[in-house]
Each structure stands twice: as C-alpha cells, then as structure tokens.
Design a protein around this motif. Sequence first.
Motif, PDB file in Angstrom:
ATOM      1  N   LYS A  72       0.829  -1.207   0.000  1.00 30.96           N
ATOM      2  CA  LYS A  72       0.000   0.000   0.000  1.00 30.96           C
ATOM      3  C   LYS A  72       0.864   1.259   0.000  1.00 30.96           C
ATOM      4  CE  LYS A  72      -3.795   0.087   2.419  1.00 30.96           C
ATOM      5  NZ  LYS A  72      -4.749  -0.026   3.559  1.00 30.96           N
ATOM      6  N   GLN A  75       1.805   2.229  -3.254  1.00 31.91           N
ATOM      7  CA  GLN A  75       0.608   2.556  -4.037  1.00 31.91           C
ATOM      8  C   GLN A  75       0.301   1.489  -5.086  1.00 31.91           C
ATOM      9  OE1 GLN A  75       1.545   6.606  -5.371  1.00 31.91           O
ATOM     10  NE2 GLN A  75       0.436   7.412  -3.597  1.00 31.91           N
ATOM     11  N   VAL A  81      -2.126  -5.763  -3.921  1.00 26.49           N
ATOM     12  CA  VAL A  81      -2.268  -5.772  -2.461  1.00 26.49           C
ATOM     13  C   VAL A  81      -2.913  -7.083  -2.006  1.00 26.49           C
ATOM     14  CG1 VAL A  81      -3.382  -4.663  -0.484  1.00 26.49           C
ATOM     15  CG2 VAL A  81      -2.375  -3.257  -2.302  1.00 26.49           C
TER      16      VAL A  81
END
Length: 196
Positions: A72, A75, A81
Amino acid sequence: MADWILVPLAYFLGSLSTAVVVSRVLGLPDPRRAGSRNPGATNVLRLGGKKAAAITLLGDALKGLIPVLLAKALQAEPLVVGAVGLAAFLGHLFPVFFGFRGGKGVATALGVMGGFGWPVGLGVLSTWLAVAVVSRLSSLAALVTAVMAPAYVWWWLRSETLTATTALMAALLVWRHRPNIARLLRGEESRIGQKA
C-alpha cells in the motif's frame, strides 16, 4: 509491474514459522510434534505459556501486516495488495522453509486484513476476542471470524478484489480447521489455556 516482486517476498516472509523459531529459542518442544501439533500461538500457549504465545501471535500477525502495508505504501493496485496478502497467508499455511507443514493461519490472516484497512482489522479482532472470551474455544472463535471477515472487508472497503481475497483466505482457514470442527461437534475440543 515492479510491485509484483512483493508477492514472492511476502510468501517467503510468511514461510518463517514464528511458533517453531520461538519454541527453539525458548527451549520448548517443537509445536509440530507436541500438543495439537499445530505451529500456532494456541499450541505454543499450551506448551510454553503466555509469553511464548504472545510473541508467536505477534510474529504471525506481522508476517501478514508488513507486506500488505508495504504494498500500500508503494501505491500498488488492489490486485497486487490482495495477492501480497494471500501470498503471506499461504506462506504460513505451506512454508517452504519447514517442509510445507504450517499452521492454520488465523493470526497471519488477521494481520493481512488489518493491512487491508484498520477498521477491518479491528472488526475481526473484536469478533475473535468476543467469541473466545465467551466460549474459551480458539477454533470456534477463528471459524466465526472467518465467516464474518469477507462481510467486514466489503462493508468498510467496498473492494471486490480484497473481498474475494478475504473470502479465499476464509475458506482455506475453515478447511485447515477440519479436525477442530469434528472435535467441536463431538464436544471434545480443547479450551484456551488447557495444558497439552
């Protein structure tokens, strides 16, 4: 595409069996061969007490939390994720460093879901604690939490990808608890803190 390298790294981190390492350092029996023979915090509690169990629980949760938070922070898209979280979880279940014989994944799944979003982590932790306090059955708390977890992820994060990832982890967690489910149905499941 570079963030996909986090997936195998998460698997290798998940493959580090905290229960086995803690037991070796503290001179406790190998949790894969004593007690319930499950390398997890509940069995370490039976074999070595609260301190060893707390360290094991924290280590297993961090194995799931850290890779997800790193993804995370970079990004990464939700698909990455989710894949990172699933890889850490699978590493705990099937650790390459320990003959692919791992634990049931409760604490690591909690860490993964906490990484997905803190409200989800708080929700699953609260559910586990509530059921565990009332029943004193770790396995029942894990099973109830697993069933609720995908709903928590959807409710707070509204992510189809992370909800699907959580549902898959929940299904695997229930599958790993098959012997516990049989003992629960027979009324023979060990209580939290019960000595091996």
